[in-house]
Write an enzyme that holds these catalytic residues in place. Structure first.
Site, short mmCIF file in Angstrom:
data_model
loop_
_atom_site.label_atom_id
_atom_site.label_comp_id
_atom_site.label_asym_id
_atom_site.label_seq_id
_atom_site.Cartn_x
_atom_site.Cartn_y
_atom_site.Cartn_z
N ALA A 1 0.76 -1.34 0.19
CA ALA A 1 0.12 -0.03 0.03
C ALA A 1 1.11 1.01 0.19
CB ALA A 1 -0.38 0.53 0.96
N VAL B 1 1.10 5.35 1.50
CA VAL B 1 0.45 6.79 2.52
C VAL B 1 0.24 8.12 2.50
CG1 VAL B 1 0.06 6.04 5.12
CG2 VAL B 1 1.01 4.47 4.42
N LYS C 1 -4.38 5.68 3.87
CA LYS C 1 -3.62 4.66 2.99
C LYS C 1 -4.26 3.38 2.07
CE LYS C 1 -0.71 -0.20 5.54
NZ LYS C 1 -0.62 -0.81 6.08
N ASP D 1 4.52 -7.52 14.77
CA ASP D 1 5.79 -7.24 14.28
C ASP D 1 5.94 -5.51 14.60
OD1 ASP D 1 7.22 -6.77 11.94
OD2 ASP D 1 6.24 -5.46 10.83
#
Length: 591
Positions: free
Chosen positions: A2, A4, A19, A111
């Site tokens: 993606a 942003v 996003k 993450d």
């Protein structure tokens, strides 16, 4: 996956982040995108980036998020002993609150990295980027054993091996993030991802203090506990880690008040003090039975105050108002340093003494000349002497190494950016390795008689001639210089944006840290002692017997007491009150 964009929400009149999913991505990545939205939509916490909207436009799927400006979490580091360190630890506690919120709702991030924890300009951390997150109750559908996803430098061992995960994996990752932020380096480094992952699974991390000696012991131990290889041997949950860190924070605030100039960075910025200085009134005065002369200084720990007074050490108990005096061999000419188990105090006869908190002698180390500066107590005890030597002692008083500066050392060392800075009356500033004592470099500054504060990547060097130098210790260059036109006896104080300094010429200045430009100035009288700042208020005492509280932002006078007699020690803001020791040996308490 993606891109942003920064965007304007015209209806709500606010800036947002949008996003937008790439048009031609694999269906599994599209599922991951919607999983991120699903995970975020279930969360409502100040420590998690908020999702405002989900939609589709011209075949492109997007969602609108809260815009966070201020940088990644690791920009809070490396850890420095002072208010910068306090800010880092406080932000870490808020991250743990956010993780507890995630885990309580069945979400594992998977993450956590410094870039996935943004920090607002107000210091509020925001956990973001939930593209790899999954809901615990749906883990069978969203992950497969044997697939390793995440960022290697911060990945839990079980995640590196492709095993099923629990919230303990996030705790490990945050331990690695905290390690990186505290020390400036991740726990493991290697030539490739496989090398890093192997170390996460099999190798123990180096103690954080071996990379940054300023890291508090309690915090270092907590980080190592988070980095345990076995998930079951890590702390039970984010709530447990948060409680441990809050206790470390409480102890750390006490440590700052117990250290001259509020920590090894000598900023003079204290964590507690009067909330409404304009309402301060004299609450009492006590006889310390001895002069409190320059460069003496009050310190406080767990409801007790210590100060060198004449030929002894005076301790004032805030709970019952009692004063205890302990006579030493000669005049106490240096500020004491208090640790959880000891009080270190140096005297004019050149001897450093360590006492238990009850006054029992525990250590005695002689030097060959007078001592007029407080020791720096870290992993080692660094003692500057007027014999021209810096002594590095262990806790038992054994000399580990010594450094010969070539002339008198009358200023307390500063520990900053991993270097130990020692100023000599000959006009040289020495940058030493704090572990070995090896000289890294030296620069000529002019004679320095008082502590050197540090903040924002700069040392603010006060010279006897009246010049204040803003010095970058890593680039080894002077950013700016300001001439005070009078001798500098006392150390400046620094807060988030400004440095405050007063000379014998009688004027107090507030200067911008980045440029040295004058923000405001105020006529105050002759200032011998260092300056103190707490809760946005600057405190100082004068030779004319005035105690002033000045609004740091504007220079507006908020508090004044006069007629106390000459004051050469800096006022101490502590636990909602202000304490002032005069040259004549009187302790005044304003509350």
């Amino acid at each position: 996956m993606a891109e942003v964009w920064l965007a304007s929400d015209l209806r709500m009149d606010r800036r947002v982040a949008v996003k937008i999913l790439h048009a031609h991505i694999h269906p599994s990545e599209r599922q991951r995108f919607f999983r991120e939205v699903k995970a975020l939509s279930q969360l409502s916490h100040p420590g998690v980036v908020q999702v405002y909207d989900l939609g589709e436009e011209e075949g492109r799927t997007y969602f609108v998020m809260e815009l966070v400006e201020g940088g990644s979490y690791d920009r809070l580091g490396p850890f420095e002993d002072g208010m910068e360190g306090l800010r880092l630890l406080a932000a870490s506690a808020r991250v743990l609150e956010a993780l507890d919120h995630l885990h309580a709702r069945g979400v594992i991030h998977r993450d956590l990295t410094p870039r996935n924890i943004l920090v607002t300009s107000e210091g509020q951390p925001k956990v973001m980027d939930f593209g790899l997150a999954y809901l615990i109750q749906e883990s069978r559908h969203l992950t497969r054993t044997g697939i390793t996803v995440g960022t290697p430098e911060y990945m839990a061992p079980e995640q590196a091996k492709g095993l099923s995960l629990t919230p303990q994996a996030d705790l490990y990752s945050f331990g690695a993030v905290l390690y990186r932020t505290l020390t400036g380096k991740p726990p493991f480094e290697g030539e490739n991802d496989q090398s890093v992952l192997y170390q996460h699974v099999y190798e123990p991390p180096r103690p954080p203090q071996s990379l940054n000696p300023a890291v508090p012991q309690e915090v270092a131990e907590l980080v190592i506990a988070l980095l345990h290889k076995n998930p079951s041997e890590r702390p039970a949950g984010a709530k447990v880690v948060h409680a441990a860190l809050e206790e470390a924070l409480r102890a750390y605030r006490e440590h700052l008040s117990a250290t001259p100039r509020a920590g090894a960075s000598r900023s003079g910025h204290y964590p507690s003090g009067p909330a409404r200085p304009e309402r301060l009134e004299l609450a009492g005065s006590f006889d310390l039975a001895g002069q409190v002369a320059w460069p003496g200084e009050l310190v406080a720990h767990e409801g007790r105050l210590w100060v060198g007074a004449g030929q002894g050490l005076a301790r004032f108990d805030l709970t019952d108002g009692s004063v205890h005096r302990q006579r030493l061999g000669d005049e106490v000419s240096a500020p004491p340093v208090v640790t959880p188990s000891r009080v270190y105090v140096a005297a004019w006869d050149g001897r450093l003494t360590a006492l238990s908190l009850s006054g029992k002698p525990m250590l005695s180390f002689p030097t060959r000349a007078e001592i007029t500066a407080a020791p720096l107590v870290a992993e080692l005890v660094y003692l500057p002497g007027r014999d021209g030597f810096l002594y590095a002692l262990d806790a038992g008083g054994t000399l580990r190494w010594g450094f010969q500066a070539g002339s008198e050392l009358s200023a307390t060392p500063t520990l900053y950016r991993g270097l130990l800075f020692v100023a000599a009356e000959s006009g040289w500033l020495f940058a030493l390795d704090p572990v070995s004592g090896h000289l890294r470099y030296k620069v000529e500054t002019g004679p320095v008689h008082t502590a050197i504060p540090a903040r924002g990547g700069l040392l603010f060097i006060p010279t006897w001639a009246g010049e204040l130098h803003a010095f970058d210790p890593l680039m080894r260059e002077v950013r700016w210089t300001y001439d005070l036109e009078g001798e500098l006896w006392g150390a400046p104080a620094v807060d988030e944006q400004q440095v405050y300094v007063a000379s014998w010429a009688g004027r107090l200045y507030a200067l911008r840290q980045d440029s040295g430009d004058e923000v405001w100035s105020l006529e105050v009288g002759k200032v011998t002692g260092a300056l103190s700042v707490a809760h946005g208020v600057l405190y100082l005492g004068t030779e004319e017997g005035r105690v002033l509280g000045v609004e740091a932002k504007s220079g507006r006078l908020l508090f004044e007491a006069s007629g106390l007699g000459p004051i050469q020690a800096p006022p101490l803001p502590y636990r909602g009150a202000l304490y002032v020791a005069t040259l004549a040996g009187k302790l005044y308490w304003f509350a």
